[in-house]
Design a protein around this motif. Structure first.
Motif, PDB file in Angstrom:
ATOM      1  N   THR A 129       4.608   1.235   5.675  1.00 59.35           N
ATOM      2  CA  THR A 129       5.955   1.088   6.809  1.00 59.35           C
ATOM      3  C   THR A 129       7.166  -0.692   6.593  1.00 59.35           C
ATOM      4  O   THR A 129       5.892  -1.101   6.593  1.00 59.35           O
ATOM      5  CB  THR A 129       5.829   2.327   7.888  1.00 59.35           C
ATOM      6  OG1 THR A 129       4.641   1.101   8.261  1.00 59.35           O
ATOM      7  CG2 THR A 129       5.484   3.327   7.674  1.00 59.35           C
ATOM      8  N   ASN A 130       7.787  -0.503   7.415  1.00 61.49           N
ATOM      9  CA  ASN A 130       8.488  -1.509   7.524  1.00 61.49           C
ATOM     10  C   ASN A 130       8.465  -2.531   5.901  1.00 61.49           C
ATOM     11  O   ASN A 130       8.195  -3.866   5.992  1.00 61.49           O
ATOM     12  CB  ASN A 130       7.528  -2.409   8.900  1.00 61.49           C
ATOM     13  CG  ASN A 130       8.206  -1.700  10.086  1.00 61.49           C
ATOM     14  OD1 ASN A 130       9.085  -1.095   9.843  1.00 61.49           O
ATOM     15  ND2 ASN A 130       6.905  -1.111  10.443  1.00 61.49           N
ATOM     16  N   VAL A 131       8.495  -1.625   5.416  1.00 61.31           N
ATOM     17  CA  VAL A 131       8.026  -2.191   3.664  1.00 61.31           C
ATOM     18  C   VAL A 131       9.844  -3.361   3.276  1.00 61.31           C
ATOM     19  O   VAL A 131      10.841  -3.448   3.628  1.00 61.31           O
ATOM     20  CB  VAL A 131       8.220  -1.521   2.757  1.00 61.31           C
ATOM     21  CG1 VAL A 131       8.324  -2.069   1.088  1.00 61.31           C
ATOM     22  CG2 VAL A 131       6.713  -1.012   2.465  1.00 61.31           C
ATOM     23  N   THR A 132       9.666  -4.687   2.842  1.00 59.55           N
ATOM     24  CA  THR A 132      10.821  -5.563   2.840  1.00 59.55           C
ATOM     25  C   THR A 132      10.530  -5.734   1.104  1.00 59.55           C
ATOM     26  O   THR A 132      11.980  -5.888   0.395  1.00 59.55           O
ATOM     27  CB  THR A 132      10.786  -6.573   3.412  1.00 59.55           C
ATOM     28  OG1 THR A 132       9.783  -7.416   3.029  1.00 59.55           O
ATOM     29  CG2 THR A 132      11.202  -6.058   4.956  1.00 59.55           C
ATOM     30  N   ALA A 133       9.837  -5.911   0.659  1.00 61.72           N
ATOM     31  CA  ALA A 133       9.437  -5.835  -1.440  1.00 61.72           C
ATOM     32  C   ALA A 133      10.302  -5.285  -1.890  1.00 61.72           C
ATOM     33  O   ALA A 133      10.471  -3.702  -1.805  1.00 61.72           O
ATOM     34  CB  ALA A 133       8.046  -6.323  -1.338  1.00 61.72           C
ATOM     35  N   THR A 165       5.314   6.362  -2.200  1.00 61.70           N
ATOM     36  CA  THR A 165       6.197   6.643  -1.397  1.00 61.70           C
ATOM     37  C   THR A 165       5.926   4.814  -0.397  1.00 61.70           C
ATOM     38  O   THR A 165       5.149   4.770   0.261  1.00 61.70           O
ATOM     39  CB  THR A 165       5.195   7.558   0.078  1.00 61.70           C
ATOM     40  OG1 THR A 165       5.763   9.357  -0.970  1.00 61.70           O
ATOM     41  CG2 THR A 165       7.012   7.757   0.867  1.00 61.70           C
ATOM     42  N   PHE A 166       6.818   5.311   0.249  1.00 59.22           N
ATOM     43  CA  PHE A 166       6.655   3.779   1.386  1.00 59.22           C
ATOM     44  C   PHE A 166       8.339   3.996   2.426  1.00 59.22           C
ATOM     45  O   PHE A 166       8.947   4.393   1.945  1.00 59.22           O
ATOM     46  CB  PHE A 166       6.757   2.298   0.660  1.00 59.22           C
ATOM     47  CG  PHE A 166       7.851   1.918   0.076  1.00 59.22           C
ATOM     48  CD1 PHE A 166       8.873   1.130   0.386  1.00 59.22           C
ATOM     49  CD2 PHE A 166       8.212   2.163  -1.573  1.00 59.22           C
ATOM     50  CE1 PHE A 166       9.838   0.499   0.173  1.00 59.22           C
ATOM     51  CE2 PHE A 166       9.156   2.225  -1.780  1.00 59.22           C
ATOM     52  CZ  PHE A 166      10.389   0.977  -1.494  1.00 59.22           C
ATOM     53  N   PRO A 210      18.225   0.436   5.770  1.00 58.99           N
ATOM     54  CA  PRO A 210      16.782  -0.056   6.638  1.00 58.99           C
ATOM     55  C   PRO A 210      17.015   1.571   7.149  1.00 58.99           C
ATOM     56  O   PRO A 210      16.945   2.099   6.926  1.00 58.99           O
ATOM     57  CB  PRO A 210      18.016  -0.240   7.287  1.00 58.99           C
ATOM     58  CG  PRO A 210      19.245   0.079   6.887  1.00 58.99           C
ATOM     59  CD  PRO A 210      19.451   0.097   5.127  1.00 58.99           C
ATOM     60  N   ASN A 211      15.523   1.389   7.074  1.00 57.05           N
ATOM     61  CA  ASN A 211      15.202   2.833   8.546  1.00 57.05           C
ATOM     62  C   ASN A 211      14.512   4.388   7.273  1.00 57.05           C
ATOM     63  O   ASN A 211      15.168   5.466   7.652  1.00 57.05           O
ATOM     64  CB  ASN A 211      15.256   3.093   9.557  1.00 57.05           C
ATOM     65  CG  ASN A 211      15.235   2.508  10.447  1.00 57.05           C
ATOM     66  OD1 ASN A 211      14.567   1.831  10.555  1.00 57.05           O
ATOM     67  ND2 ASN A 211      17.176   1.638  10.692  1.00 57.05           N
ATOM     68  N   THR A 212      15.364   3.923   5.769  1.00 60.61           N
ATOM     69  CA  THR A 212      14.694   5.255   4.555  1.00 60.61           C
ATOM     70  C   THR A 212      13.454   5.092   4.468  1.00 60.61           C
ATOM     71  O   THR A 212      12.659   4.108   3.744  1.00 60.61           O
ATOM     72  CB  THR A 212      15.934   4.610   4.387  1.00 60.61           C
ATOM     73  OG1 THR A 212      16.889   4.312   4.158  1.00 60.61           O
ATOM     74  CG2 THR A 212      15.994   5.726   2.607  1.00 60.61           C
ATOM     75  N   THR A 213      12.743   6.075   3.903  1.00 58.81           N
ATOM     76  CA  THR A 213      11.970   6.527   2.794  1.00 58.81           C
ATOM     77  C   THR A 213      12.102   6.589   1.967  1.00 58.81           C
ATOM     78  O   THR A 213      13.042   7.390   0.692  1.00 58.81           O
ATOM     79  CB  THR A 213      11.140   7.970   3.632  1.00 58.81           C
ATOM     80  OG1 THR A 213      10.582   7.696   4.729  1.00 58.81           O
ATOM     81  CG2 THR A 213       9.796   8.687   2.292  1.00 58.81           C
ATOM     82  N   LEU A 247       1.033  -1.362   0.420  1.00 53.30           N
ATOM     83  CA  LEU A 247      -0.165  -0.316  -0.076  1.00 53.30           C
ATOM     84  C   LEU A 247       1.228   0.958   0.105  1.00 53.30           C
ATOM     85  O   LEU A 247       2.381   1.472   0.581  1.00 53.30           O
ATOM     86  CB  LEU A 247      -1.068   0.208   0.956  1.00 53.30           C
ATOM     87  CG  LEU A 247      -2.283  -0.872   1.320  1.00 53.30           C
ATOM     88  CD1 LEU A 247      -2.947  -1.109   2.392  1.00 53.30           C
ATOM     89  CD2 LEU A 247      -2.922  -0.385   0.303  1.00 53.30           C
ATOM     90  N   ASP A 248       0.313   2.110  -0.582  1.00 51.98           N
ATOM     91  CA  ASP A 248       1.052   3.951  -1.073  1.00 51.98           C
ATOM     92  C   ASP A 248       1.514   4.062   1.158  1.00 51.98           C
ATOM     93  O   ASP A 248       0.591   3.593   1.605  1.00 51.98           O
ATOM     94  CB  ASP A 248       0.314   4.377  -1.694  1.00 51.98           C
ATOM     95  CG  ASP A 248       0.944   5.814  -1.750  1.00 51.98           C
ATOM     96  OD1 ASP A 248       2.565   6.334  -1.670  1.00 51.98           O
ATOM     97  OD2 ASP A 248       0.565   7.332  -2.469  1.00 51.98           O
TER      98      ASP A 248
END
Length: 673
Positions: A74-78, A154-155, A127-130, A70-71
Motif C-alpha cells: 500500500t501507499n506505493v508511489t513507484a 497487486t498494489f 491516488p487511493n487506487t488499487t 512487495l506484492d
C-alpha cells in the motif's frame, strides 16, 4: 562379464602392450575405479540426454521469490515493478495477455530479463487506487515451458487494497459465439453518457472462451461494458467499434466457499480429490451481448470495370437514390441498364451499346450522396475514367485465336469425314439453372442470367407432368426473384414422387447484346415423402408471435426458416440427419435480425439456441419442447456448431509421476511438485 568390464579389460591390455607397464595390482585397481566412475558419469549423462528413462524431469513451475515493491503493498508511489523468480522465465504475448487495471492510456513496458519481470507504468498513478497487473497464463519457465498459472500482481496507492472480483462472458449478439480478446470494463458512474465520455475504470480482456475476470474492484454499484477499442482510449467513440452495454447494475460481494481439486497420480489414475477452501466472488455470471452499429456513414468504397461491358460501384452504405452518371467522352443518354443489389450499396451499370463496350476509356462525371462530418447526406460530384482490365486490342487478338482454333478443328473434322460447321457461331446466352434432378417438394426451380434481358417469352417455356406414362401440360409461374438481379424463379405445385419435364424453346430469352439461348430440356424428379422427416418444436419463454426459428445443419448454417403457429415451429421435408435450432425475436417484424444502437438505447434483437442436437430420421415425426430462456445465454449454443473454440489451457506436466510408475520407484523429493 559386463560390457563396461570388457571395455576396461580391453583398454588396460592395450595400454600395457603399448607402454610395457603392468596395470595389475593396486595401480590397476585405482585405474579401474577411475574409469568406472567416469564411464558411469558418461553413461548417466548420455542417458539423461537421449533416453526417456534417463533422468528426472523438471516439472516444477517457476516460483516467485520476491518483488519490488512487495506484492499487495500500500501507499506505493513507484511506477517500476520488478518481480523475481527462482529460475529463468519468459513472457508469452504480453501485449494481449497482460492486463493492467485501471487501464493505461500510454502502453506500459512489460519485459522479462533472466529471472525477473520488469513492468514500467508510463501513466501517472491515481491516488487511493488499487492497481492490478494480471499476467493470466503468460509466464512460463524458460526451458521446459512449465506455466506459473494465472497470476496477478497487486498494489495500492492508498491505505488499502480493493479485493473484489467480478466475472462473466461476452457473446456475439447475432450468433452467441464467444468473443475473444474484447475489452470488458466497469463504471460506478451510472449515467447513460459515461461510455462515450470517460475511460473505463477497471478492465479485463476476454479469453478464447469469451470469459473475463475483473480484479481489484472496490465496494460500490457498477455497470459492465465491453469495447473492441480501436484507438486505445478506452472510450466508445467510433461506430465501427464492437460494443456491449447493459443497464443492469450490481454490487460486488464475496463469501467463503469450497472447490474440489483432483490430484492425478498419472494421466489415467486419480490420486486424490481435495476440498480446497477459497473466496467466491460475485457476480460471476455477467453475460454481455456484443454488437456493431449499422454503418450508416455513406462513402464510395471503390469503382471498377473488371469486365468491358459493365462498371461497378461499391458504397459503404446503401441508398435508394441511384448515382447519376454523365458521359464526358461519350453520350450517356440511354447508355446504361442500372442494376442495384438488395441493400443498394452495390450498383452495376451495364453498357447497352457494343461500341461503348469496345471503347477502352470512358470518362464520366458521377454525382452521388455521401455523408458529411455531421452524418447528413449531401451531394458529391467527382470525375473518373473507367478502363477495362483487358484492352479492346487484346480482346480482338484473343477472339482471333479462338476463331483460328475453331477453323482448325472444323478442318480436321472435315478431313476425317466427321460432322463440321462452315459458319462460326457466337456463344449462345447460357442461363445457370438450379439442380433439378432430385428436388424437394417445397423448393422451386431458379435460373440466373449472365447479362440483363431485353426479351423474355414465357410462351417458349413448357412444363410437363408424367401421369401413367403420359405427359400433360402443368401450370406454372415464371417471375423475377425478389432482390436478386437477373434471377428468376419457376414456381409450380410440385407433387412428391412425380416426374416433370422442363423444356425451353430456342430464343425464348434474349439479352441486351442480342444473344439468345439454345433449346434446353431437363427432367425433374420430386422426392418421395418417405425420404423425409417432420420436426415440430413447441416453444415457450418468449413472445411466440415475434419469433423467427431457424433449422441449422451440422455446420451451423440455416437450412430452413419458419414462424411459429400457435406456439409451434413446424419444419416439413426435413432430410434425415442431425440438426440444431436457433431463433431470434423479430421485434420490428422485418424478418431479419437487427443490431443494436447505443445512442437510441436499443439492444440487438434477442437470439437463442436450442442446447441439444436433434436427430431426424426418414418417415419419423419428431417433437421437441424448447423453453428459450431456461438456460443462460452463455450455456445455450452447442459446442458442435460453436466456431470460436476455447484454446487448451496450459497445464503443468506430470512426467515424473509417469516415469516413477513405469520404473516402480518413488520420485525423489527434489523432483516432486
Amino acid at each position: 562379464m559386463s560390457n563396461v568390464s570388457k571395455e576396461i579389460k580391453k583398454w588396460t591390455d592395450a595400454m600395457q602392450k603399448r607402454t610395457g607397464l603392468s596395470l595389475r595390482g593396486g595401480a590397476g585397481v585405482l585405474l579401474a575405479v577411475f574409469l568406472i566412475t567416469h564411464l558411469s558419469l558418461l553413461i548417466s549423462s548420455c542417458a539423461r540426454m537421449g533416453s526417456p528413462d534417463g533422468g528426472w524431469f523438471d516439472d516444477k513451475p517457476p516460483r516467485i521469490i520476491g518483488s519490488t515493491p512487495l506484492d499487495r503493498s500500500t501507499n506505493v508511489t513507484a511506477q517500476k515493478i520488478t518481480i523475481l523468480f527462482d529460475e529463468y522465465i519468459k513472457i508469452e504475448d504480453a501485449t494481449n495477455k497482460v492486463i493492467v487495471s485501471p487501464p493505461q492510456l500510454e502502453m506500459p513496458e512489460i519485459k522479462s530479463a533472466g529471472k525477473k519481470i520488469i513492468v514500467e507504468l508510463k501513466d501517472s498513478l491515481k491516488p487511493n487506487t488499487t492497481y492490478t497487473i494480471d499476467f493470466s497464463d503468460a509466464i512460463t519457465d524458460n526451458n521446459e515451458g512449465n506455466p506459473l498459472g494465472n497470476y496477478t500482481y497487486t498494489f495500492s496507492t492508498g491505505e488499502q487494497i480493493d479485493t473484489f472480483e467480478v466475472s462473466g462472458t461476452v457473446l456475439n449478439a447475432k450468433d452467441l459465439e464467444p468473443v475473444k480478446g474484447i475489452m470488458v470494463g466497469l463504471y460506478d458512474d451510472l449515467s447513460d453518457s459515461v461510455f462515450k465520455t470517460k475511460p473505463l475504470q477497471r478492465v479485463s480482456r476476454t479469453d478464447s472462451r469469451g470469459h473475463f475476470v475483473i480484479k481489484g474492484v472496490a465496494p460500490g454499484t457498477y455497470r459492465a461494458y465491453a469495447l473492441q477499442d480501436a484507438d486505445g482510449d478506452y472510450v466508445f467513440n467510433q461506430l465501427s467499434e464492437n460494443i456491449a452495454f447493459s443497464h443492469q447494475t450490481f454490487v460486488p460481494s464475496s463469501k467463503p466457499d469450497i472447490r474440489q481439486d483432483t490430484i492425478w497420480r498419472d494421466s489415467l489414475h486419480i490420486d486424490s480429490i481435495m476440498r480446497i477452501p477459497y473466496i467466491h466472488y460475485f457476480p460471476d455470471d455477467i453475460v454481455l451481448l456484443s454488437f456493431q452499429h449499422e454503418q450508416t456513414n455513406r462513402y464510395l468504397v471503390k469503382r471498377e470495370r473488371n469486365e468491358p461491358n459493365r462498371i461497378k460501384m461499391y458504397f459503404s452504405y446503401g441508398n435508394p437514390e441511384i448515382p447519376r452518371v454523365r458521359g464526358l467522352n461519350f453520350n450517356s443518354d440511354e447508355a446504361f441498364i442500372v442494376e442495384a443489389n438488395a441493400k443498394h450499396d452495390t450498383i452495376t451499370y451495364w453498357l447497352r451499346d457494343t461500341m461503348l463496350v469496345n471503347q477502352d476509356t470512358l470518362r464520366m462525371e458521377l454525382q452521388y450522396l455521401i455523408s458529411d462530418s455531421t452524418g447528413a447526406l449531401v451531394n458529391h460530384v467527382d470525375t473518373f475514367e473507367a478502363l477495362p482490365k483487358v484492352s479492346y486490342e487484346k480482346r480482338l487478338k484473343d477472339k482471333q485465336k479462338e476463331i483460328e482454333k475453331w477453323l482448325k478443328d472444323q478442318e480436321k473434322n472435315k478431313k476425317r469425314g466427321k460432322a463440321y460447321d462452315s459458319i462460326y457461331k457466337e456463344k449462345p446466352l447460357t442461363p445457370q439453372w438450379s439442380n433439378m434432378s432430385s428436388m424437394d417438394p417445397d423448393k422451386n426451380v431458379t435460373v440466373v442470367f449472365p447479362t440483363p434481358l431485353t426479351r423474355l417469352d414465357t410462351a417458349g417455356i413448357h412444363l410437363y407432368t408424367k401421369v401413367d406414362s403420359l405427359w400433360y401440360r402443368t401450370p406454372f409461374e415464371f417471375a423475377p426473384k425478389d432482390s436478386l438481379p437477373r434471377t428468376y424463379e419457376l414456381r409450380a405445385e410440385w407433387r412428391p414422387e412425380m416426374e416433370y419435364s422442363l423444356e425451353i424453346d430456342s430464343a425464348a430469352f434474349e439479352d441486351i447484346y442480342g444473344l439468345v439461348n439454345d433449346p434446353f430440356k431437363q427432367g425433374i424428379k420430386i422426392k418421395s415423402l418417405d425420404e423425409y422427416s417432420t420436426l415440430f418444436v413447441q416453444l415457450s419463454g418468449a413472445d411466440n408471435n415475434l419469433l423467427v426459428v431457424h433449422l441449422l445443419n451440422q455446420s451451423g448454417d440455416m437450412v430452413k426458416e419458419t414462424r411459429p403457429v400457435d406456439g409451434t415451429a413446424e419444419f416439413y421435408y426435413v432430410e434425415p440427419g442431425k440438426y440444431f435450432l436457433s431463433a431470434f425475436v423479430d421485434t420490428n417484424g422485418n424478418g431479419v435480425w437487427d443490431t443494436g444502437d447505443y445512442d437510441a438505447d436499443r439492444q440487438p434483437e434477442d437470439v437463442y439456441y436450442y442446447p441439444e442436437v436433434i436427430e431426424c430420421k426418414a418417415k419419423w415425426d419428431v417433437t421437441e419442447r424448447w423453453n428459450l430462456t431456461a438456460r443462460p445465454r452463455n450455456e445455450q449454443k452447442p459446442a458442435d456448431i460453436t466456431k470460436q473454440k476455447g484454446e487448451q489451457q496450459k497445464k503443468l506436466k506430470n512426467r515424473n509421476a509417469e516415469r516413477a510408475e513405469k520404473l516402480g520407484i518413488e520420485i525423489p523429493e527434489e523432483y516432486k511438485r
